[in-house]
Design an enzyme around this catalytic site. Structure first.
Site, PDB file in Angstrom:
ATOM      1  CE1 TYR A 253      -4.310  -1.918   4.875  1.00 46.18           C
ATOM      2  CE2 TYR A 253      -3.515   0.304   4.483  1.00 46.18           C
ATOM      3  CZ  TYR A 253      -3.991  -0.894   4.003  1.00 46.18           C
ATOM      4  OH  TYR A 253      -4.137  -1.086   2.651  1.00 46.18           O
TER       5      TYR A 253
ATOM      6  CB  SER B   8      -0.895   0.017   1.250  1.00 48.09           C
ATOM      7  OG  SER B   8      -1.508   1.281   1.433  1.00 48.09           O
TER       8      SER B   8
END
Length: 255
Positions: A160, A145
């Site tokens: 995350y 990501s």
């Protein structure tokens, strides 16, 4: 001139392939000729996706698997080898999002996110890479990501962010170790794309307002805009490309 992006005769595994980005990736691999095994926990969803893939004209194998459990991963990989006889491409796409910061993050939530986003890559790669080493060929693609290299000021995404940063360095480590066996290991770093994972965590007004203001393209990614990166890393076009992170982010990482 040969088609560098032709995947005919290749066999691919895609994890987290019962919805969203995983389905898009699996279908794109199939459209380029690969037979595809799809892993996820929701068996009925997998069966539906497999039917959609077979319409394309390739073979599809739905395999119910919790990729955070080693015994299930080992059995699932064995099922693919029994069905197809080989594995050429692995897309480690299973993942979850979490809108918690360190101060309000429970330990079980930390474990849930790290297990799904990082441990699953370790486990599936462990059993697939053994086969790829023997056949002296393999393509491993990990979904990271943009938040593997930046933080978010508008949402607390600490676990995350930690997990996706770990994916990037795990990618580099595996790439460095396995290049000698003809295996490439690369990562795709999306910014914001709608999926079951992000729809209720990141596709909220406060985050979208910040995202659209910061991202040079002033919008989230659209369906299908990750497929080109997947096919490049899955194909022979990337045979001398390994340990790389390709950010598909509308220009976010350029600023």
């Amino acid at each position: 001139m040969s088609n560098l992006f032709d995947l005919s005769g290749r066999v691919a595994i895609v994890t987290g392939a019962s919805s969203g980005i995983g389905v898009q990736m699996a279908k794109s691999l199939a459209e380029h000729g690969a037979d595809v095994a799809i892993f996820a926990r929701r068996e009925e969803k997998l069966k539906e996706v497999a039917k959609e893939i077979e319409v394309i004209g390739v073979k599809a194998l739905p395999v119910k698997c919790d990729v955070t459990h080693e015994d299930e991963v080992k059995a699932a990989v064995a099922t693919v080898l029994e069905k197809f006889g080989k594995i050429d491409i692995l897309v480690n796409n299973a993942g979850v999002a979490s809108r918690f910061g360190v101060l309000d993050l429970e330990e079980n939530e930390w474990d849930r996110v790290m297990n799904t986003n990082v441990k699953s890559i370790y486990l599936v790669s462990k059993y697939v890479a053994k086969h790829m080493i023997d056949q002296k060929y393999g393509k491993i693609i990990n979904t990271s990501s943009i938040f593997g290299i930046v933080g978010s000021a508008s949402a607390h995404l600490h676990v995350y962010e930690a997990s996706k940063g770990a994916v990037i360095n795990l990618t580099k480590g595996m790439a460095a170790s396995w290049a000698q066996y003809g295996i490439t290991v690369n990562s795709i770093g999306p910014s914001l794309f709608k999926s079951e994972m992000t729809e209720h965590t990141l596709f909220v007004d406060s985050f979208l307002k910040m995202y659209n203001a910061v991202c040079p393209s002033h919008r989230p990614g659209k369906e299908g805009e990750l497929n080109g990166a997947v096919i490049y890393f899955a194909s022979d076009a990337s045979n001398y490309t390994t340990g790389q992170i390709l950010f598909v982010d509308g220009g976010w990482s350029a600023i």
